[in-house]
Design an enzyme around this catalytic site. Sequence first.
Site, mmCIF file in Angstrom:
data_model
loop_
_atom_site.group_PDB
_atom_site.id
_atom_site.type_symbol
_atom_site.label_atom_id
_atom_site.label_comp_id
_atom_site.label_asym_id
_atom_site.label_seq_id
_atom_site.Cartn_x
_atom_site.Cartn_y
_atom_site.Cartn_z
ATOM 1 N N ASP A 257 0.822 -1.203 0.000
ATOM 2 C CA ASP A 257 0.000 0.000 0.000
ATOM 3 C C ASP A 257 0.865 1.265 0.000
ATOM 4 O OD1 ASP A 257 -2.351 1.405 0.037
ATOM 5 O OD2 ASP A 257 -3.130 0.475 1.855
ATOM 6 N N ASP A 258 0.529 2.213 -0.880
ATOM 7 C CA ASP A 258 1.140 3.549 -0.881
ATOM 8 C C ASP A 258 2.641 3.546 -1.164
ATOM 9 O OD1 ASP A 258 -1.369 4.410 -0.194
ATOM 10 O OD2 ASP A 258 -0.776 5.478 1.610
ATOM 11 N N CYS B 99 -6.845 3.887 -3.147
ATOM 12 C CA CYS B 99 -6.796 2.444 -2.877
ATOM 13 C C CYS B 99 -7.914 1.650 -3.541
ATOM 14 C CB CYS B 99 -6.822 2.193 -1.367
ATOM 15 S SG CYS B 99 -5.488 2.992 -0.452
ATOM 16 N N HIS C 265 -9.602 -3.522 -1.365
ATOM 17 C CA HIS C 265 -9.813 -2.539 -0.312
ATOM 18 C C HIS C 265 -10.894 -3.058 0.626
ATOM 19 C CE1 HIS C 265 -9.476 1.490 1.386
ATOM 20 N NE2 HIS C 265 -10.789 1.468 1.535
ATOM 21 N N ASP D 17 0.276 -0.203 -4.820
ATOM 22 C CA ASP D 17 -1.085 -0.033 -5.350
ATOM 23 C C ASP D 17 -1.295 1.369 -5.922
ATOM 24 O OD1 ASP D 17 -1.233 1.354 -2.897
ATOM 25 O OD2 ASP D 17 -3.303 0.733 -2.532
ATOM 26 N N HIS D 18 -0.402 2.294 -5.645
ATOM 27 C CA HIS D 18 -0.303 3.617 -6.247
ATOM 28 C C HIS D 18 0.904 4.295 -5.629
ATOM 29 C CE1 HIS D 18 -2.211 4.705 -2.495
ATOM 30 N NE2 HIS D 18 -3.308 4.052 -2.847
#
Length: 626
Positions: free
Chosen positions: A153-154, A192, A248, A435-436
């Site tokens: 994540d992130d 997300c 998510h 995820d980004h």
Amino acid sequence: NKTKMAAVGCVWAAIVGVAVLTMPLSVKSYNGDLNHDESLSSATKPCAPGMVCSNVVALNNTCLQDSHQLDAIVTATAADCCQACLANPMCRAFTFRYQEAHKPKNHNCNLKTAMKSPGITGPCLSGNTAPPLPGPPKPAPKGAKNILFIAVDDMRPSLGAYNFSLTKTPNIDQLAAEGLMFTHAYVQYAYCAPSRNSFMTGRRPDTTKVWEFVDHFRERGVGATWLSLPEFFKQNGYLTMGSGKLFHPNVPPNNDVPYSWSPEVPYFSTPPNSAHKCLAGDPIHNPTWCPADVDKDASVLTDQKITNSCIEHLHLAKNDSQSRPFFVGCGLHKPHVPWVFPAEFLKNVPDWTDVPLAADPYAPVGMPDVAWHFPADVHGFDIPFNGTCNRTLSKIFRRAYYAAVSYQDYNIGRVLKALADLGLEDSTIVALFGDHGWQLGEHDLWAKMSNFELATHIPLIIRATSKPASIGKQTSVLAEMVDMYPTLAELAGLPDPRTQGQGLNGTSLVPVFDNPSNTSIKPAAYSQFAKTSTFSVNAHFTRNLTALMGYTVRTPEWRYTAWFPFDAKHMHPIRTESLGRELYDHRGDTGLWLDWPGENVNLVNETQYSDVVQELHQMVLDYIRL
């Protein structure tokens, strides 16, 4: 956690005690002053074809929240409430409130446009509309490869392998040395839930119609019967197991159980942190960052527990009695805020005084307001539009992010070591990605939630030992996360998903594994972002409240973004109107320079680039799929 009655086709959950109770023929309500049993056969007519009512995991004696109310009606039974929801195209979930015998029924069936986390105590039975399960799986092809799917994540490319020196990431760097590293990989949405609904289905956000944290692809009229990425492997004979944040939370419901994951191994949902103490942090009671008094090998923090579950799943896969190939999904949280990590990982990054600030701390010159947002996900910044963030706090936060990445690298190393110790390296394809991206003060932005390079650009590493030409190589091909589904299917030796009815939007990148210098597979990567107002990045709205949409196209040399007002009634952007346009210069950008200066000035109104703007704007118009 479900029981299906074939004659009716409805799935139920009774909210009793401290867990979800499912019963073969009947459900029993909260029994404080009530003693109500209801047979599923009390339904007066069969459920609507193609959908069933699925159970909702809830706390004891809990109803769905009052938000997203569509209608309130009177029904005789919970089964009839289910049918009323199925009969209404806008209904996504329902709550049936049991009544005491001496009180009249009064709007006891609440129909809802979305299912959010339960939060109202009471005597209820709740559910959400969901597709029936697909048919039995096919046998796996002979020699099919395993998949280890690691979503972080992130995580932006603040990694050693991506030419970043402030973070120690030896395990990810080693994976890059053994696999194929994509220097120009992009997500389709820098948030997300929309990003994960996209790459977990192989469809773009305008196909999933997920632009926020409420709607999901399993809804009627969208992709109720699509096979998700892990579900495609499951239906082709794989043992599929998941841990942590892959979808998510609640988007789609219940981590997409029972569709995506094999029923014999329960999904390991994201657990909370166990008791720990923050040795620093600001503010201490609601910290953005927290170096914790926790050993790196403990099982206290969320990602430590998820890592342990991933390792356990690898052991289960190794000893599978049916000798099936496996798909093990490992969804890790950090560096998502709050940045909670064992304090010892601060030793892996410089002191905060030596951490440099973002090289581009102001919004781009000529940027339209709609492209920007106020600092999000972090505490302590109270600044005007395009103000200057607190320098000390910025340095501390950047250091904490890098320490969280280093901590996550350690967890990933544990999973990769377990794979090697089990002798599964050569038979397993490993995919690792963010995820980004994330902005750490660049362009005066904090968090993701934009169409800029740092929000959409991610690390992507895939190790496929059966493709020797890819080992230890880098590729600058424009890769999109929507390509992951067809790429992994082909690398594993499965049939093309399109031959099994999957209308994917992505492109298989397998030719790049045979020739990493082949960058001609696709001409561009696309992303987008929806808003309800100019500066808002609130994600808790339904798709019919979308007010504007920004689409961005990234080519090898340029990033062009066009912002449109959005017709929420007909669900499409108004392409003849403009809320702003942006053109940024990426000529010479190798993908290995986080502070690339090309997005500091918006060139869209420069006459020498008018032909470029015209060409890229047409590409955006051609991309829009609503």
